[in-house]
Design an enzyme around this catalytic site. Structure first.
Site, PDB file in Angstrom:
ATOM      1  N   GLY A  48      10.367  33.746  45.902  1.00 25.37           N
ATOM      2  CA  GLY A  48       9.232  32.940  46.348  1.00 25.37           C
ATOM      3  C   GLY A  48       8.652  33.471  47.648  1.00 25.37           C
ATOM      4  O   GLY A  48       7.483  33.791  47.723  1.00 25.37           O
ATOM      5  N   GLY A 100      17.285  32.721  45.310  1.00 22.37           N
ATOM      6  CA  GLY A 100      17.947  33.985  45.609  1.00 22.37           C
ATOM      7  C   GLY A 100      18.764  33.870  46.878  1.00 22.37           C
ATOM      8  O   GLY A 100      19.480  34.782  47.281  1.00 22.37           O
ATOM      9  N   THR A 101      18.660  32.697  47.472  1.00 25.18           N
ATOM     10  CA  THR A 101      19.258  32.426  48.777  1.00 25.18           C
ATOM     11  C   THR A 101      20.758  32.183  48.710  1.00 25.18           C
ATOM     12  O   THR A 101      21.423  32.228  49.735  1.00 25.18           O
ATOM     13  CB  THR A 101      18.565  31.184  49.344  1.00 25.18           C
ATOM     14  OG1 THR A 101      18.331  30.272  48.260  1.00 25.18           O
ATOM     15  CG2 THR A 101      17.222  31.545  49.937  1.00 25.18           C
ATOM     16  N   ALA A 138      19.636  26.376  53.951  1.00 24.31           N
ATOM     17  CA  ALA A 138      21.110  26.411  53.926  1.00 24.31           C
ATOM     18  C   ALA A 138      21.712  25.317  54.792  1.00 24.31           C
ATOM     19  O   ALA A 138      22.529  24.514  54.329  1.00 24.31           O
ATOM     20  CB  ALA A 138      21.591  27.789  54.380  1.00 24.31           C
ATOM     21  N   LEU A 162      27.777  30.402  56.496  1.00 23.98           N
ATOM     22  CA  LEU A 162      28.479  29.625  55.464  1.00 23.98           C
ATOM     23  C   LEU A 162      29.095  30.524  54.402  1.00 23.98           C
ATOM     24  O   LEU A 162      30.212  30.294  53.957  1.00 23.98           O
ATOM     25  CB  LEU A 162      27.503  28.634  54.820  1.00 23.98           C
ATOM     26  CG  LEU A 162      26.843  27.671  55.825  1.00 23.98           C
ATOM     27  CD1 LEU A 162      25.722  26.886  55.144  1.00 23.98           C
ATOM     28  CD2 LEU A 162      27.877  26.719  56.421  1.00 23.98           C
ATOM     29  N   PRO A 221      29.269  34.599  54.215  1.00 25.51           N
ATOM     30  CA  PRO A 221      28.835  35.878  54.798  1.00 25.51           C
ATOM     31  C   PRO A 221      28.321  36.870  53.762  1.00 25.51           C
ATOM     32  O   PRO A 221      27.516  37.741  54.093  1.00 25.51           O
ATOM     33  CB  PRO A 221      30.122  36.402  55.468  1.00 25.51           C
ATOM     34  CG  PRO A 221      30.933  35.185  55.725  1.00 25.51           C
ATOM     35  CD  PRO A 221      30.637  34.231  54.593  1.00 25.51           C
ATOM     36  N   GLY A 257      19.735  29.038  60.120  1.00 23.62           N
ATOM     37  CA  GLY A 257      19.193  29.880  59.045  1.00 23.62           C
ATOM     38  C   GLY A 257      19.239  31.352  59.395  1.00 23.62           C
ATOM     39  O   GLY A 257      19.266  31.722  60.566  1.00 23.62           O
ATOM     40  N   GLU A 308      14.983  34.271  57.343  1.00 19.66           N
ATOM     41  CA  GLU A 308      13.732  34.722  57.944  1.00 19.66           C
ATOM     42  C   GLU A 308      14.002  35.506  59.221  1.00 19.66           C
ATOM     43  O   GLU A 308      13.262  36.436  59.568  1.00 19.66           O
ATOM     44  CB  GLU A 308      12.815  33.528  58.184  1.00 19.66           C
ATOM     45  CG  GLU A 308      12.456  32.881  56.853  1.00 19.66           C
ATOM     46  CD  GLU A 308      11.361  31.851  56.926  1.00 19.66           C
ATOM     47  OE1 GLU A 308      11.144  31.285  58.011  1.00 19.66           O
ATOM     48  OE2 GLU A 308      10.727  31.612  55.886  1.00 19.66           O
TER      49      GLU A 308
END
Lengths: 739, 316, 211
Positions: free
Chosen positions: A248, A476-477, A519, A624, A626, A696, A699
């Site tokens: 996305g 995809g995170t 996350a 959370l 690695p 996070g 980004e």
């Protein structure tokens, strides 16, 4: 659960599952082609027809007439819905362009019709038979030409970065004039396309007045509200389902034409309709990261202390669109008593500019971090050291407001050592390896950490299986896996005993995937639900919940232990809760930090640039998982290489559209462009962020990367390019004579 | 994509007859360019003649000591052929610089010669393009033209030929063999095969309608150091900004052809003569009548510098 | 391989004989190509093997192999990322060679043997390449992943067969499965999530285990 005091110790801190490099639980589906994406849901509903979307052939004007008779009589056609048959529909939140309806054309490839047919081939062929009478109007398409008329506009990108139209601290002009060492330069960044691999796609089915969309969207709750508003139906009549999303990067934050036209087409055809935006349509039909023109001024003392810093950015957008908030990070990143940031917006009739991975910071740091490199050189100070000198532990605009945790200096020191920064030749253009001119560059990465409420439901069944349900998406995170890890840690079960169900608007509303907030917030939501489930389990089994220990599929207290599954022997236990935040984020600034390092080679003859080595050292709270977090960072670094070296939507300033609107014309990095990438996470926690103590990274990973590459190109060649992307045409005339 | 009828043929005679019978018919082999364009309705054949079973996928020695390459030989197989690698390295290199592994596995020798331009205005049917719609105008002239041609261009068209393979074949003086519906065969030197745009940019080659390429012959090996250098922003899977095919003999003489600069693989025999004097002289001869746009003027210095680096490599 | 444009072709004074194609009934694949191109879909029969299973289908001549797999056979593991040969998400292995299934017609695959991602391995019976992708996190959103895996499996066979690449230093020497070779050869598979570094590690592990 309200989170309004710093996190203490919780079961999460056991780190039996959380914090460990963990293979994705959805991996075996993704690698075998059995993870279903939106267009592939043959199982979802029978009798699906195919839709094909037609885009406008002009950039601005009106449609006078559409001639449909050939298309209507084409084989297999079931229905055609045109923009002339439909009143202009409402817009979803945070969008500038109208998606459909009415005769007005706002931008090229705006959707103007959907053809529904029995097969894809028939729908596509029929769409080509529609003839359209346009009345073209002159438009504004050239940012450079329009920039002088740009107006000051404040903005919040809606994805985290915000800035007023002007922010002033101290007296910038005076301090800058008085500064012994000064820099005043302009930089430009390009329009960029998200270019996610899965096109925007939706299957729509109506059941009476209830609408179900199997779709590809990052933000399910936003999407549900938006589609209801656009179609003028109650939100409770809409269901979205997106268990897998093929990328996305901000391009699927919002409802797009695929969802709207699948719904309208399905209504008109009286059948479920599936459609995907074709690849050549995506760049102009959807959103993009807007180009910017940025001016940066920095004044410093000879010791390297910044005394004045100004960052101004101009971008363009449609009416009701927002500016790219490229100055945001400059308000927080470096110390300096006298400061100025300003945002200006020009009206353009190009497609809508909106959020793409790290809106604001990604283009802002492309400019700022070249400026810092240039300033370090003027000062004769090592670029790493220059940034360390100007580190701040407080918000420079509000010094009483501290950073919750800021170890940028740690990122830089660790990175410099690991990368071998001391081997960098300070004098540019002095290292040669065969045909390559070799250079090192570095830049700082910075991106805020955003807190937003997130809900989840957790179930425990009689077999001891824990099921997590939330409308969170995994684009995809790695959401599936970190949510499973959270539940496993909290309930004292191994990962295999956790089942995660995502992306369905029937589940509790989560933070969604955007702004690198997914996350931390979505796991905190699952944490909250698990706290409730633990209480329910303890009550059921007669434990004091404060003393009960959940481990090894058991609940223990004192010398009593009971299988967890026993709590659900009389029926499933279900708990639902939401994490909500107090004002911790107001009291202290929460951000994430990185040191990016790059080594590039520039072909001495052709000026082709190839990246040879990359390193990112990140400080972003608790990591959370690695393994998947590292993937987020290397992926972002890859996109950063694209921004630095090749990505540019080329604007035809006469006709008003992005010319290179496919994946052959819009080049993104391929395998051969990317070397081995090294990522280090500093071992830290941030108890101000959430019970997870995480922040996070997705980004952060792109922020600053492009500038590190650009600075390495300068170090390799001695040629300073301030216009992204750094393509060879910008270097070729300035390279030394070829051999 | 418009509906079309389809048939498979098993001999060149059947192939040309099938196309002759069906106005609007086209041959299809790899299909990697044709289907791409059919999806956008830039190509709209009404009948496809599938020639994949024609057994033109081999390679054989010619009596003259050269090689005859079957029209249907896949790019991968041609690039990997031992004789090509050994004696015509520039061709192997050019093929391997093109497209991707997947595309090279399908794309054929003849199809590669006939692939159409990647000009973005040719690909976008909303805008005028003389190549797509003769007489409609050229949008690239005042549009985005960074990728487009600098030499041999016309007021009607500044498109480039995107092939890498053809540039090497031009340097090697290949010949294209064809057969037409009457069974007549001919051999066309590659120098004459592709046309400049002039006033008719839609006519890209000298082939007659329905004429089928059956083979490409290479003259006997010319030896020398053979180099193909493709310059592009992305490291792979991208069309050339500029490419140089060069064959340099130990005495410094040789041949040079360019890709990415013109409507056809660009070679000026006069430039070959300048090669021993260096890159500047050769580039000046190749680009003597260049008419770049603002967007693509960088190709002129790039050509010279790329020739320079190719010569350095060839002489190393 | 028609040598000229449609206009010239249309100008040719050629007759369409309705019986022209039927004049070669003995040839496979010609009999059904009859209906004139009046806009009506033309159906054509094709038989091929997919993951070891034979299929015979009447398909619209316009149907690509990709759409045959996804829409007709419901083998949706093969992805449509661009439909124009620009991304590699649709990569499948046909007769041992990797190709873009979006740029070949289903009818052109008569007699072909196609292997898709579903044929390489299943969730409980993973191909070594699939397992290596999981271990090295060689994906993120997963959409390009089946194409990457099919491509890498076939790519290693191409190296074994001695097919050179753009980065092969010596065209006359045997080809080695180096990381540089793999990066070049995998460049027809775009991963916008940017998992390249991990994908190369996954493929390298498979190479090393193969010895």
């Amino acid at each position: 659960m309200k989170f309004d005091t710093p996190a203490g110790t919780s079961p999460i801190d056991q780190l039996k599952v959380i914090g460990r490099p963990t293979d994705r639980i959805d991996g075996k589906y993704k690698t075998t082609g059995t993870a279903p994406y939106a267009y592939e849901r043959h199982d979802a509903v029978p009798n699906q027809a195919y839709g094909f979307v037609l885009g406008s052939a002009i950039a601005k004007g009106r449609i006078d007439a559409m001639h449909l008779s050939d298309a209507r009589s084409a084989p297999g056609v079931l229905a055609i819905v045109t923009t002339l048959d439909t009143p202009r529909l409402g817009r979803g939140r945070m969008n500038a362009a109208y998606l459909f309806g009415g005769p007005v054309i706002q931008h090229y490839h705006q959707a103007i019709a959907v053809v529904v047919a029995e097969t894809f081939e028939q729908a596509r062929a029929a769409a080509h038979l529609i003839r359209v009478d346009y009345r073209q109007e002159p438009g504004k398409y050239d940012l450079e030409a329009e920039a002088p008329h740009a107006e000051p506009v404040a903005s919040d990108s809606g994805e985290g970065s915000g800035a007023p139209h002007e922010a002033r601290i101290g007296n910038f002009e005076e301090a800058f004039a008085a500064a012994p060492v000064k820099l005043d330069e302009s930089y430009t960044t390009s329009d960029e396309s998200h270019a996610m691999m899965e096109p925007h796609a939706t299957i729509a089915a109506w059941n009476g007045d209830k609408l179900t969309l199997w779709t590809s969207n990052q933000m399910i709750a936003w999407g549900k509200g938006s589609i209801a508003k656009i179609l003028g139906i109650p939100a409770e009549n809409v269901r979205l389902d997106a268990p897998y999303v093929g990328g996305g990067f901000g391009g699927k934050l919002f409802i797009r034409a695929d969802a709207v036209l699948a719904a309208l087409g399905a209504k008109a055809a009286g059948r479920p309709v599936k459609l995907a935006l074709t690849r050549p349509l995506i760049a102009n039909n959807t959103t993009h990261r807007p180009a910017t023109i940025q001016r940066i001024r920095i004044g410093a003392n000879p010791d390297g202390t910044i005394t004045a810093i100004a960052h101004e950015s101009t971008s363009g957008n449609l009416a009701d669109g927002k500016p790219e908030t490229a100055v945001d990070q400059t308000r927080l990143l470096y110390a300096g008593a006298n400061r100025l940031t300003a945002l200006r917006l020009a009206h353009l009739d190009l497609p809508e500019g909106n959020a793409m991975r790290a809106p604001g910071e990604a283009p802002g740091l492309l400019a700022l971090e070249i400026a810092m490199d240039e300033m370090a050189e003027k000062l004769g100070i090592d670029p790493v050291q220059f940034r360390i000198i100007n580190d701040t532990q407080v918000d420079p605009e509000k010094p009483e407001r501290r950073f919750s945790h800021r170890d940028l200096v740690g990122c830089l020191r660790h990175g410099a050592e690991r990368f071998g920064w001391d081997r960098r030749q300070q004098q540019p253009g002095h290292v040669r390896d065969g045909r390559w001119l070799v250079g090192y560059g570095m830049a700082v990465g910075f991106r805020n950490n955003l807190l937003t409420k997130s809900a989840a439901r957790v179930r425990l069944d009689g077999r001891g299986m824990v099921t997590v349900e939330t409308d969170m998406t995994d684009i995809g995170t790695g959401s599936y896996t970190i949510l499973a890890q959270t539940a496993a840690e909290m309930m004292g079960v191994p990962l295999e005993m956790v089942n995660v169900r995502l992306g369905d608007s029937a589940f509790p509303a989560s933070a969604g995937s955007g702004g690198q907030w997914g996350a931390n917030n979505s796991t905190a939501g699952v944490y909250a639900a698990c706290v409730k489930l633990r209480e329910a389990v303890a009550a059921k089994l007669g434990f004091n919940s404060a003393e009960a220990v959940f481990a090894d599929n058991e609940v223990r207290s004192g010398n009593r232990s009971v299988p967890l599954a026993a709590a659900a022997s009389g029926g499933e236990l279900v708990a639902e809760d939401m994490i909500e935040y107090g004002d911790l984020a107001k009291k202290q600034q929460q951000s994430t930090f990185a040191g990016h390092f790059a080594e590039v080679g520039v072909d001495a003859a052709t000026a082709e640039i190839r990246v040879r080595r990359m390193l990112a050292v990140c400080a972003a709270g608790r990591i959370l998982n690695p393994k998947s977090a590292r993937s987020q960072v290397i992926g972002a670094m890859t996109m950063g290489v694209g921004a630095a070296l090749m990505e540019k939507l080329a604007v035809d300033t006469k006709r008003g559209f992005f010319v290179n609107h496919d994946l052959a014309g819009y080049e993104v990095p391929v395998h051969a462009d990317i070397p081995h990438q090294d990522v280090v996470f500093l071992d830290e926690v941030d108890p101000m962020s959430s019970p997870m103590k995480a922040k996070g990274v997705a980004e952060l990973g792109i922020c600053g990367v492009g500038a590190a590459v650009a600075n390495a190109v300068y170090n390799a060649t001695g040629i300073r390019v301030r216009d992204y992307p750094l393509t060879l045409d910008k270097l070729i005339e300035r390279l030394p004579e070829a051999v | 994509m418009k509906a079309f009828t389809y048939e498979r043929v098993s001999s060149p005679a059947q192939a040309v007859a099938a196309v002759a019978r069906n106005p609007g018919a086209k041959f299809i082999a790899g299909g990697t360019n044709l289907l791409d364009l059919m999806k956008l309705q830039i190509e709209t054949p009404t009948h496809l003649v599938d020639i994949n079973s024609l057994k033109l996928d081999g390679i054989e020695a010619t009596p003259e000591g050269g090689l005859r390459i079957g029209a249907l030989m896949r790019n991968t197989d041609l690039a990997a052929d031992e004789r090509i690698r050994r004696d015509y390295g520039v061709l192997s290199r050019a093929l391997l610089a093109g497209a991707s592994g997947q595309l090279r596995n399908r794309a054929t020798t003849a199809g590669n010669l006939l692939q159409r331009t990647r000009c973005p205005y040719f690909y976008d049917t909303a805008h005028p393009c003389n190549k797509r719609e003769p007489g409609s105008g050229c949008s690239a002239l005042d549009g985005v033209s960074r990728q487009l041609g600098v030499v041999g261009v016309s007021e009607a068209c500044i498109a480039t030929n995107p092939s890498d393979m053809a540039v090497a074949m031009r340097a090697l003086d290949a010949t294209i063999e064809t057969v037409d519906a009457d069974g007549k065969t001919r051999a066309i030197p590659i120098a004459e095969f592709h046309r400049l745009p002039g006033d008719t940019p839609h006519v890209e080659t000298v082939l007659d309608p329905g004429e089928l390429i059956t083979a490409v012959t290479l003259p006997p090996p010319v030896g020398g150091k053979q180099v193909y250098r493709k310059v592009r922003d992305r490291a792979s899977y991208a069309f050339a900004l500029v490419s140089v095919a060069a064959i340099v003999q130990p005495d410094g003489t040789g041949r040079v052809a360019l890709g990415g600069v013109a409507h056809k693989p660009w070679r000026i025999e006069g430039a070959d003569a300048e090669l021993s004097r260096g890159a500047k002289a050769a580039a000046a001869a190749l680009l003597a009548d260049a008419k770049p746009t603002r967007d693509n003027a960088f190709k002129l210095p790039l050509v010279e510098r790329t020739i320079a680096t190719v010569l350095t490599e060839a002489r190393a | 391989m028609v040598g000229s444009d449609d206009l010239n072709l249309n100008r040719r004074d050629l007759m369409v004989g309705a019986g022209a194609c039927a004049a070669m009934p003995a040839m496979p694949g010609t009999a059904k190509a009859q209906p004139g191109p009046d806009g009506n879909p033309v159906e054509f029969q094709v038989s091929l093997t997919v993951n070891g299973k034979s299929h015979t289908r009447n398909v619209d001549t316009r149907t690509t192999l990709l759409d045959l797999l996804r829409e007709n056979l419901h083998l949706t593991g093969t992805k449509k990322g661009c439909d124009h040969g620009q991304c590699g998400a649709c990569t499948v292995i046909v007769d041992g060679r990797r190709i873009n299934s979006c740029l070949t017609l289903a009818v052109m695959q008569e007699g072909s043997s196609v292997t898709t991602i579903e044929g390489l391995g299943q969730p409980d019976n993973l191909h070594p390449m699939q397992a290596a992708f999981i271990k090295h996190d060689g994906y993120q959103c997963g959409y390009c992943t089946p194409g990457q895996i099919c491509s890498s499996v076939a790519m290693l066979e191409e190296i074994k067969a001695g097919i050179p690449s753009h980065v092969t230093a010596d065209l006359l020497a045997p080809v080695q499965p180096t990381e540089t070779e793999m990066r070049e050869r995998m460049s027809g598979n775009i991963c916008r999530c940017g998992a390249y570094s991990n994908i190369v590690e996954a493929i390298t592990e498979v190479v090393e285990r193969q010895g």
